[in-house]
Scaffold this active site. Structure first.
Site, short mmCIF file in Angstrom:
data_model
loop_
_atom_site.label_atom_id
_atom_site.label_comp_id
_atom_site.label_asym_id
_atom_site.label_seq_id
_atom_site.Cartn_x
_atom_site.Cartn_y
_atom_site.Cartn_z
N HIS A 62 -5.65 -4.56 -1.00
CA HIS A 62 -4.25 -4.47 -1.40
C HIS A 62 -4.03 -5.44 -2.55
O HIS A 62 -4.35 -6.62 -2.44
CB HIS A 62 -3.31 -4.80 -0.24
CG HIS A 62 -1.87 -4.61 -0.58
ND1 HIS A 62 -0.88 -5.41 -0.11
CD2 HIS A 62 -1.27 -3.69 -1.38
CE1 HIS A 62 0.29 -5.00 -0.59
NE2 HIS A 62 0.07 -3.96 -1.36
N ASP A 63 -3.49 -4.97 -3.67
CA ASP A 63 -3.43 -5.79 -4.87
C ASP A 63 -2.68 -7.10 -4.67
O ASP A 63 -3.05 -8.14 -5.24
CB ASP A 63 -2.86 -5.00 -6.05
CG ASP A 63 -1.55 -4.29 -5.76
OD1 ASP A 63 -0.92 -4.56 -4.72
OD2 ASP A 63 -1.14 -3.44 -6.58
N THR A 64 -1.65 -7.09 -3.84
CA THR A 64 -0.93 -8.34 -3.59
C THR A 64 -1.81 -9.33 -2.84
O THR A 64 -1.75 -10.55 -3.07
CB THR A 64 0.36 -8.09 -2.79
OG1 THR A 64 1.08 -7.02 -3.39
CG2 THR A 64 1.23 -9.34 -2.77
N SER A 75 0.83 2.34 -12.87
CA SER A 75 0.90 2.91 -14.21
C SER A 75 -0.41 2.80 -14.98
O SER A 75 -0.59 3.51 -15.98
CB SER A 75 2.02 2.24 -15.02
OG SER A 75 1.81 0.84 -15.11
N ASN A 108 9.46 -8.09 -0.41
CA ASN A 108 9.14 -7.07 -1.41
C ASN A 108 10.40 -6.78 -2.22
O ASN A 108 11.38 -6.27 -1.69
CB ASN A 108 8.67 -5.81 -0.69
CG ASN A 108 7.75 -4.97 -1.53
OD1 ASN A 108 7.16 -5.44 -2.47
ND2 ASN A 108 7.64 -3.70 -1.19
N GLY A 129 -4.86 1.18 -14.89
CA GLY A 129 -5.96 0.51 -14.21
C GLY A 129 -6.83 -0.17 -15.23
O GLY A 129 -6.82 0.17 -16.42
#
Length: 472
Positions: A227-229, A12, A287, A14
């Site tokens: 990867h954000d995680t 949603s 997840n 950045g």
């Protein structure tokens, strides 16, 4: 004192965050923020990839106004991709993971290629409808000409790097979300790729976080855990190896760090995933649908319709069933938390049910699911209490599964990311799990992005030294 720039992009929004090391502590400054979202193209929900490129560049310009920048790193969500042709031009839309094109793909692959248990034994990635493997299968059916034309497969942040530097570099942690990597070998499973009927030529050599991509406006572009995680998990200042990590945002990613993947039958049945982490470690996690449900409910309560009015009628019908709904009121996340407190409503739903992935109306879908197991919520407070209790219950169940599979007894939960600011959900999580909950850092993903750059830049000797600075 050197400045490092983390560009952290979610579904949603950045943000561009500058990080420096001062007196052994990491200091942050947000310099730019932009909106991200989906657009409808060619019958699918897609990312506006060119707008993303423009936003990334605009934020870098803002950062450079504040002085020299040592390096830049980009992280985003996983699984989504683009294809480039021989000229380096896009030859497909960047379809978003919530799009419905993958319906039935998992079943078709299991019937025609291999069972999910065999796939899991190779790749170690949990089954979710939006996995890249299922997206590519759907693309092959709908637009085989795009795969025939393709020369390169790039994950979304790899494409953004390409647009900055002109160089194509593939990053391990984000690629691991595709369910196309052999978990043990930490590389593409080309036997699987061939059996799926995908062109092997498009999958390039993988690099680990810390590698240099190139330069943009004289600034070095570095691979974080893209990867954000993967970045968020790096930022957890865990006190010992009995801590559970929970990256809380649009998704809730709950798990631990392991040195080796766990691809047993029990792990497969529990649907845990083994995503690649920085320096070759594994994020062993579940997840969970996460704050997406709350975000969607808030959007509907505030009268914001989905893409091209999708679900408008379903939302209107659902809102009419809430006796205390105030049309025209702007509900904040704090409002939704407050109205749930003290509500004597205890019906819960399975937040991991696919019905909540991209419904026409989240409010309507929660009401429907609740009615199948008890009394449906009749007020905004009951609706929110249902979601809050359901999330906490899911966290508790996931930790129970985690203990059974790993044989460890966990003693605490470290919550990072924007969701760690929800004190009500934190308290319900502590109550449901019986564990001590630590909240923070809020900007966990950006911090994880930054520390990879800082280690590459010589600010810290290793991850342990960086985590000590985060704790300080």
């Amino acid at each position: 004192m050197k400045n490092y720039l983390a560009i952290d992009i979610g579904a949603s929004s950045g943000r561009h965050i500058l990080g420096t090391v001062k007196d052994g502590k990491i200091a942050l400054e947000e310099v730019y923020r932009f909106v991200n979202g989906q657009v409808r193209r060619n019958g699918h929900d897609c990312w506006d990839i060119e707008k993303l490129v423009e936003s990334v560049k605009a934020g870098i310009d803002e950062a450079l106004k504040r002085g020299p920048v040592e390096s830049i790193g980009i992280d985003t969500w996983g699984v989504d991709f683009v294809l480039l042709d021989e000229k380096g031009e896009l030859c497909c839309d960047s379809v978003a993971y919530r799009d419905a094109r993958t319906q039935g793909a998992a079943e078709e692959i299991e019937a025609q290629v291999m069972s999910f248990q065999d796939l899991y034994a190779r790749c170690g990635i949990q089954k979710t409808a939006f996995n890249t493997i299922y997206q590519l299968w759907a693309l092959k059916k709908e637009h085989p000409e795009q795969l025939e034309r393709a020369a390169k497969f790039l994950m979304v942040p790899e494409y953004l790097n390409y647009r900055l530097t002109g160089n194509i570099v593939h990053e391990y942690t984000d690629s691991s979300t595709t369910s196309l990597l052999n978990a043990a070998k930490k590389d593409w499973d080309f036997d699987l790729i061939e059996r799926l009927g995908l062109p092997k030529r498009i999958f390039g050599k993988l690099e680990m976080p810390g590698a240099t991509v190139g330069e943009y406006k004289g600034v070095k572009v570095v691979l974080p855990a893209m990867h954000d995680t993967g970045s968020a998990y790096l930022a957890v200042p865990a006190r010992d190896d009995r801590a559970v990590y929970l990256s809380s945002g649009t998704w809730s990613l709950l798990g631990v760090e392991n040195e080796k993947p766990i691809t047993t039958k029990a792990s497969c049945l529990a649907n845990f995933t083994n995503e690649g982490g920085a320096w070759g470690r594994f994020r062993y996690l579940k997840n969970i649908m996460g704050l997406w449900m709350i975000q969607s409910i808030r959007r509907e309560l505030n009268g914001v319709e989905y893409v091209e009015g999708k679900g408008a009628e379903a939302t209107k019908e659902a809102l009419a069933k809430l006796s205390d709904y105030e049309k025209g009121r702007e509900y904040s996340f704090g409002d939704l938390s407050m109205v749930a407190r003290g509500i004597g409503y205890n019906v819960t739903v399975d937040v991991n049910d696919g019905r909540f992935l991209n419904p026409e109306s989240m409010i309507g879908e929660v009401m429907s699911a609740a009615s199948e197991v008890g009394k449906p919520p009749a007020t905004v407070g009951e609706l929110m209490q249902c979601v809050y209790l359901s999330l906490a219950e899911c966290y508790a169940n996931a930790i129970g599964n985690l203990s059974e599979i790993t044989g460890k007894v966990y003693t605490s939960i470290n919550i990072v990311g924007g969701g760690c600011q929800d004190k009500y959900l934190n308290s319900l999580t502590a109550e449901a799990t019986g564990l001590e909950v630590f909240a923070g850092p809020i900007e966990g993903t950006a911090i994880g992005n930054l520390i990879v750059q800082m280690i590459a830049g010589g600010e810290f000797a290793d991850l342990a030294a960086a985590r000590a600075a985060i704790d300080r």
